[in-house]
Scaffold this motif. Structure first.
Motif, PDB file in Angstrom:
ATOM      1  N   ALA A  86     -15.297  49.865  46.876  1.00 57.12           N
ATOM      2  CA  ALA A  86     -14.913  49.831  48.285  1.00 57.12           C
ATOM      3  C   ALA A  86     -13.918  48.710  48.583  1.00 57.12           C
ATOM      4  CB  ALA A  86     -16.159  49.664  49.162  1.00 57.12           C
ATOM      5  N   VAL A  87     -13.847  47.710  47.691  1.00 62.61           N
ATOM      6  CA  VAL A  87     -12.973  46.550  47.961  1.00 62.61           C
ATOM      7  C   VAL A  87     -12.049  46.255  46.793  1.00 62.61           C
ATOM      8  CG1 VAL A  87     -14.657  45.508  49.531  1.00 62.61           C
ATOM      9  CG2 VAL A  87     -14.728  44.920  47.098  1.00 62.61           C
ATOM     10  N   VAL A  88     -11.895  47.207  45.870  1.00 64.63           N
ATOM     11  CA  VAL A  88     -11.209  46.915  44.610  1.00 64.63           C
ATOM     12  C   VAL A  88      -9.772  46.447  44.816  1.00 64.63           C
ATOM     13  CG1 VAL A  88     -10.460  49.305  44.185  1.00 64.63           C
ATOM     14  CG2 VAL A  88     -10.834  47.747  42.255  1.00 64.63           C
ATOM     15  N   GLU A  89      -9.090  46.968  45.836  1.00 65.26           N
ATOM     16  CA  GLU A  89      -7.714  46.511  46.080  1.00 65.26           C
ATOM     17  C   GLU A  89      -7.681  45.021  46.424  1.00 65.26           C
ATOM     18  OE1 GLU A  89      -7.830  50.843  46.477  1.00 65.26           O
ATOM     19  OE2 GLU A  89      -8.988  49.251  47.430  1.00 65.26           O
ATOM     20  N   GLY A  90      -8.706  44.552  47.099  1.00 63.24           N
ATOM     21  CA  GLY A  90      -8.791  43.129  47.396  1.00 63.24           C
ATOM     22  C   GLY A  90      -9.141  42.296  46.183  1.00 63.24           C
ATOM     23  N   VAL A  91      -9.885  42.909  45.241  1.00 70.63           N
ATOM     24  CA  VAL A  91     -10.295  42.202  44.028  1.00 70.63           C
ATOM     25  C   VAL A  91      -9.109  41.966  43.097  1.00 70.63           C
ATOM     26  CG1 VAL A  91     -11.713  42.358  41.938  1.00 70.63           C
ATOM     27  CG2 VAL A  91     -12.672  43.032  44.155  1.00 70.63           C
ATOM     28  N   ALA A  93      -5.870  41.919  43.982  1.00 68.07           N
ATOM     29  CA  ALA A  93      -4.717  41.293  44.639  1.00 68.07           C
ATOM     30  C   ALA A  93      -4.637  39.817  44.262  1.00 68.07           C
ATOM     31  CB  ALA A  93      -4.831  41.441  46.147  1.00 68.07           C
ATOM     32  N   THR A  94      -3.442  39.265  44.303  1.00 67.23           N
ATOM     33  CA  THR A  94      -3.282  37.826  44.076  1.00 67.23           C
ATOM     34  C   THR A  94      -4.046  37.042  45.123  1.00 67.23           C
ATOM     35  OG1 THR A  94      -1.080  38.252  43.191  1.00 67.23           O
ATOM     36  CG2 THR A  94      -1.593  35.980  43.782  1.00 67.23           C
ATOM     37  N   ILE A 118      -9.865  31.860  51.221  1.00 69.47           N
ATOM     38  CA  ILE A 118     -10.487  33.068  50.658  1.00 69.47           C
ATOM     39  C   ILE A 118      -9.762  33.465  49.380  1.00 69.47           C
ATOM     40  CG2 ILE A 118     -11.109  35.473  51.095  1.00 69.47           C
ATOM     41  CD1 ILE A 118     -10.991  34.779  54.111  1.00 69.47           C
ATOM     42  N   ARG A 119     -10.522  33.579  48.297  1.00 71.68           N
ATOM     43  CA  ARG A 119      -9.960  33.937  46.987  1.00 71.68           C
ATOM     44  C   ARG A 119     -10.503  35.298  46.565  1.00 71.68           C
ATOM     45  NH1 ARG A 119     -12.963  29.015  44.567  1.00 71.68           N
ATOM     46  NH2 ARG A 119     -14.405  30.026  45.999  1.00 71.68           N
ATOM     47  N   THR A 120      -9.867  35.867  45.551  1.00 71.39           N
ATOM     48  CA  THR A 120     -10.331  37.176  45.070  1.00 71.39           C
ATOM     49  C   THR A 120     -11.770  37.102  44.574  1.00 71.39           C
ATOM     50  OG1 THR A 120      -9.339  36.711  42.903  1.00 71.39           O
ATOM     51  CG2 THR A 120      -8.020  37.981  44.448  1.00 71.39           C
ATOM     52  N   GLU A 121     -12.152  35.970  43.993  1.00 69.16           N
ATOM     53  CA  GLU A 121     -13.526  35.874  43.494  1.00 69.16           C
ATOM     54  C   GLU A 121     -14.533  35.915  44.642  1.00 69.16           C
ATOM     55  OE1 GLU A 121     -14.480  31.211  42.751  1.00 69.16           O
ATOM     56  OE2 GLU A 121     -12.983  32.103  41.422  1.00 69.16           O
ATOM     57  N   ASP A 122     -14.108  35.511  45.851  1.00 67.04           N
ATOM     58  CA  ASP A 122     -15.002  35.599  47.004  1.00 67.04           C
ATOM     59  C   ASP A 122     -15.306  37.049  47.373  1.00 67.04           C
ATOM     60  OD1 ASP A 122     -15.225  32.782  47.499  1.00 67.04           O
ATOM     61  OD2 ASP A 122     -13.177  32.830  48.271  1.00 67.04           O
ATOM     62  N   GLN A 161     -12.274  40.328  35.053  1.00 68.00           N
ATOM     63  CA  GLN A 161     -10.979  39.654  35.171  1.00 68.00           C
ATOM     64  C   GLN A 161     -11.026  38.192  34.712  1.00 68.00           C
ATOM     65  OE1 GLN A 161     -10.306  40.741  39.439  1.00 68.00           O
ATOM     66  NE2 GLN A 161      -8.380  41.571  38.659  1.00 68.00           N
ATOM     67  N   GLY A 162     -11.645  37.975  33.562  1.00 69.89           N
ATOM     68  CA  GLY A 162     -11.650  36.642  32.972  1.00 69.89           C
ATOM     69  C   GLY A 162     -12.663  35.682  33.556  1.00 69.89           C
ATOM     70  N   LYS A 163     -13.535  36.178  34.455  1.00 68.71           N
ATOM     71  CA  LYS A 163     -14.556  35.324  35.046  1.00 68.71           C
ATOM     72  C   LYS A 163     -15.931  35.943  34.863  1.00 68.71           C
ATOM     73  CE  LYS A 163     -11.422  33.262  38.398  1.00 68.71           C
ATOM     74  NZ  LYS A 163     -11.053  33.062  39.812  1.00 68.71           N
ATOM     75  N   LEU A 164     -16.934  35.088  34.764  1.00 70.07           N
ATOM     76  CA  LEU A 164     -18.316  35.541  34.672  1.00 70.07           C
ATOM     77  C   LEU A 164     -19.029  35.155  35.958  1.00 70.07           C
ATOM     78  CD1 LEU A 164     -20.314  36.862  32.545  1.00 70.07           C
ATOM     79  CD2 LEU A 164     -21.210  34.537  32.252  1.00 70.07           C
ATOM     80  N   TYR A 165     -19.546  36.165  36.655  1.00 70.38           N
ATOM     81  CA  TYR A 165     -20.271  35.957  37.909  1.00 70.38           C
ATOM     82  C   TYR A 165     -21.770  36.056  37.607  1.00 70.38           C
ATOM     83  CZ  TYR A 165     -15.729  36.875  40.071  1.00 70.38           C
ATOM     84  OH  TYR A 165     -14.409  36.831  40.437  1.00 70.38           O
ATOM     85  N   VAL A 166     -22.519  35.012  37.927  1.00 72.78           N
ATOM     86  CA  VAL A 166     -23.959  35.006  37.703  1.00 72.78           C
ATOM     87  C   VAL A 166     -24.648  35.009  39.068  1.00 72.78           C
ATOM     88  CG1 VAL A 166     -25.924  33.795  36.705  1.00 72.78           C
ATOM     89  CG2 VAL A 166     -23.715  33.787  35.508  1.00 72.78           C
ATOM     90  N   ALA A 167     -25.380  36.087  39.348  1.00 76.60           N
ATOM     91  CA  ALA A 167     -26.058  36.258  40.641  1.00 76.60           C
ATOM     92  C   ALA A 167     -27.567  36.197  40.418  1.00 76.60           C
ATOM     93  CB  ALA A 167     -25.665  37.593  41.275  1.00 76.60           C
ATOM     94  N   ASN A 168     -28.220  35.308  41.139  1.00 75.65           N
ATOM     95  CA  ASN A 168     -29.651  35.121  40.916  1.00 75.65           C
ATOM     96  C   ASN A 168     -30.435  35.212  42.213  1.00 75.65           C
ATOM     97  OD1 ASN A 168     -32.010  34.486  39.389  1.00 75.65           O
ATOM     98  ND2 ASN A 168     -31.928  32.408  40.220  1.00 75.65           N
ATOM     99  N   ALA A 169     -31.494  36.015  42.192  1.00 76.50           N
ATOM    100  CA  ALA A 169     -32.466  36.079  43.283  1.00 76.50           C
ATOM    101  C   ALA A 169     -33.847  36.017  42.644  1.00 76.50           C
ATOM    102  CB  ALA A 169     -32.294  37.356  44.101  1.00 76.50           C
TER     103      ALA A 169
END
Length: 393
Positions: A86-91, A93-94, A118-122, A161-169
Motif C-alpha cells: 500500500a505504501v511501496v512507492e514511498g518506500v 522513493a529517495t 521523515i525518511r523512507t525507513e519511517d 533495501q540494505g536495512k534490517l528492521y527488528v520489530a518486537n512486541a
C-alpha cells in the motif's frame, strides 16, 4: 507467489508441532498496488511482477495454548506484505512523497516532509506497526469464531533495501553479534518496563480496574497494619519515589505486582505487549487485560550496508527461554567460538541455532559452566549478515 518460504529452513528441534513457540521465515515479494483497471489487477494476480523483494523472520511465543502463535505464524507476513504494497512507492522513493497519488497539492510539500525528518525507513516502520495491529485483529476474530483463547509475543526481522528492521512486541530478544561488538536490537516489554504507560491508562480510565486493583506502585504489597503509615510509592507521572499516608484503597491488589520475571500485570500476565488475548480476563473477575496489552511493536533499524558486515557477523533472535539462562555476552561468546571452528560447514548457522538451544539444557559441565537449565520452549534464528557474493547483506 508473493510469499515464498522455500529458500529457508525451519528446524523444529525435538518438539511437537503444536508447542507454544512458533516460527516463520521466507522471501517477501512486494508488488505495486496502483492498478489501473480490474483487468490489470487480475492479470498481475496470475502473473505477479516483483517490484521489491525482502526477507522475513518471525518468532512467536504463545501463552494460554499454541493457537494464537500458530495464527500469527500463518498470518503476519501476509499483513506485512499488504501494508508494504500500500505504501511501496514511498518506500522506494529517495524521500517519501507527501501524496502517493502523484498530485502536487502544495509546491512546498517536499520541504514539509524534510522539515519533519521523515525518511523512507519511517514508512517501513509504519507498515510494520500497522501489520502487527492488523494481525492482532485477525487473531481476535479467529479466536472468537472458534471459541478459543490465548495470545503470543512477536519478534520479527525484515531485511529490505540494505536495512534490517527488528520489530518486537513482547519479551523475546534480538542481538547483533560481531567480532568486537554485542548490540541489543530489541527491548523486552514487561509490566515493569512499561509501568508508567500502564499506570497512566489506569489513571485516565479507572473503570478498567473495576475497583479491584490500585494503580499505585509500592515496594511491597501493603497490609492492614500499614494503614495510616507514611510509605514509599510512585504513580504514572513519577520516575522517582515519594511518600504518602496509606489509605484503605491502597490495600487493594497492585496493578503491577512482583519483581523481574515474576512481575505480573493484574496478577495474570508476564508481558505487556503481544498479539491476541482479546478474551483474557483476571481470574474470577470480568476485568479484561486487553486494554493494557499493546499489539504495536517497537522497531529498531540496523543499516546493514553501512555496517560493512564481516563473514561471522550475525543477528541472533530467540524467545525468552534462551535469555532466561544466557546473557547477551554469553550468547556472543558461544557464537564467536562456534562459527570460526565450523567455517566450511554450509549448515553452520542452523547448527549454531541448535547448539544455542542445547546449551540451555546443560549442567555445570556444559559450555558456560554455570549449571543453569531452561524448562521453557526455546526457538532461535541465526541470521548471517554477510554474503560471499556481494560482501553485504
Amino acid at each position: 507467489m508473493p510469499w515464498n518460504a522455500g529458500y529457508a529452513e525451519i528446524i523444529n528441534a525435538e518438539k511437537s508441532e503444536f508447542n507454544e513457540d512458533q516460527a516463520a521465515c521466507g522471501q517477501l515479494s512486494i508488488r505495486r498496488s496502483d492498478f489501473a483497471t480490474e483487468e490489470d489487477e487480475e492479470w498481475l494476480t496470475l502473473c505477479p511482477v516483483e517490484f521489491l523483494t525482502g526477507h522475513y523472520w518471525a518468532l512467536f511465543d504463545g501463552h494460554g495454548g499454541p493457537t494464537a502463535a500458530i495464527l500469527a505464524a500463518n498470518t503476519l507476513h501476509s499483513c506485512l506484505r499488504r501494508q508494504l504494497e500500500a505504501v511501496v512507492e514511498g518506500v522506494v522513493a529517495t524521500q517519501p512523497p507527501m501524496n502517493l497519488s502523484g498530485r502536487c497539492v502544495c509546491p512546498s510539500d517536499p520541504q514539509f516532509v524534510e522539515e519533519k525528518g521523515i525518511r523512507t525507513e519511517d514508512v517501513v516502520i509504519g507498515a510494520l506497526e500497522s501489520a502487527f495491529q492488523e494481525c492482532d485483529e485477525v487473531i481476535g476474530r479467529e479466536l472468537e469464531a472458534s471459541g478459543q483463547v490465548g495470545g503470543c509475543t512477536a519478534l520479527v526481522a525484515v531485511s529490505l533495501q540494505g536495512k534490517l528492521y527488528v520489530a518486537n512486541a513482547g519479551d523475546s530478544r534480538a542481538i547483533l553479534v560481531r567480532r568486537d561488538e554485542v548490540r541489543p536490537l530489541s527491548s523486552e516489554f514487561t509490566p515493569e518496563t512499561e509501568r508508567q504507560r500502564i499506570q497512566q491508562l489506569a489513571f485516565f480510565y479507572p473503570e478498567l480496574l473495576a475497583g479491584e486493583f490500585t494503580r499505585l506502585e509500592f515496594p511491597r504489597r501493603l497490609k492492614g497494619d500499614d494503614l495510616g503509615q507514611k510509605v514509599l510509592f510512585r504513580d504514572h507521572h513519577m520516575n522517582g519515589w515519594s511518600y504518602k499516608y496509606v489509605e484503605k484503597s491502597d490495600l487493594k491488589y497492585p496493578l503491577i505486582h512482583g519483581q523481574g520475571r515474576q512481575a505480573r500485570l493484574l496478577g495474570t500476565l508476564a508481558v505487556s505487549r503481544g498479539l491476541g488475548d482479546h478474551q483474557l480476563r483476571v481470574l474470577d473477575t470480568n476485568i479484561q487485560l486487553k486494554p493494557f496489552l499493546l499489539s504495536v511493536p517497537q522497531v529498531t533499524v540496523l543499516d546493514v550496508d553501512q555496517l560493512k558486515p564481516q563473514e561471522e557477523d550475525v543477528v541472533v533472535m530467540a524467545t525468552d527461554g534462551l535469555w532466561d539462562v544466557l546473557s547477551n555476552e554469553q550468547v556472543a561468546r558461544l557464537v564467536r567460538r562456534f562459527l570460526p571452528a565450523n567455517r566450511e560447514d554450509p549448515h553452520r548457522f542452523s547448527e549454531l541455532a541448535q547448539m544455542l538451544i542445547h546449551s540451555t539444557q546443560e549442567t555445570e559441565d556444559g559450555p558456560m559452566g554455570e549449571g543453569q537449565v531452561s524448562y521453557d520452549d526455546i526457538s532461535v534464528f541465526v541470521i548471517p549478515l554477510y554474503s560471499r557474493d556481494r560482501g553485504s547483506s
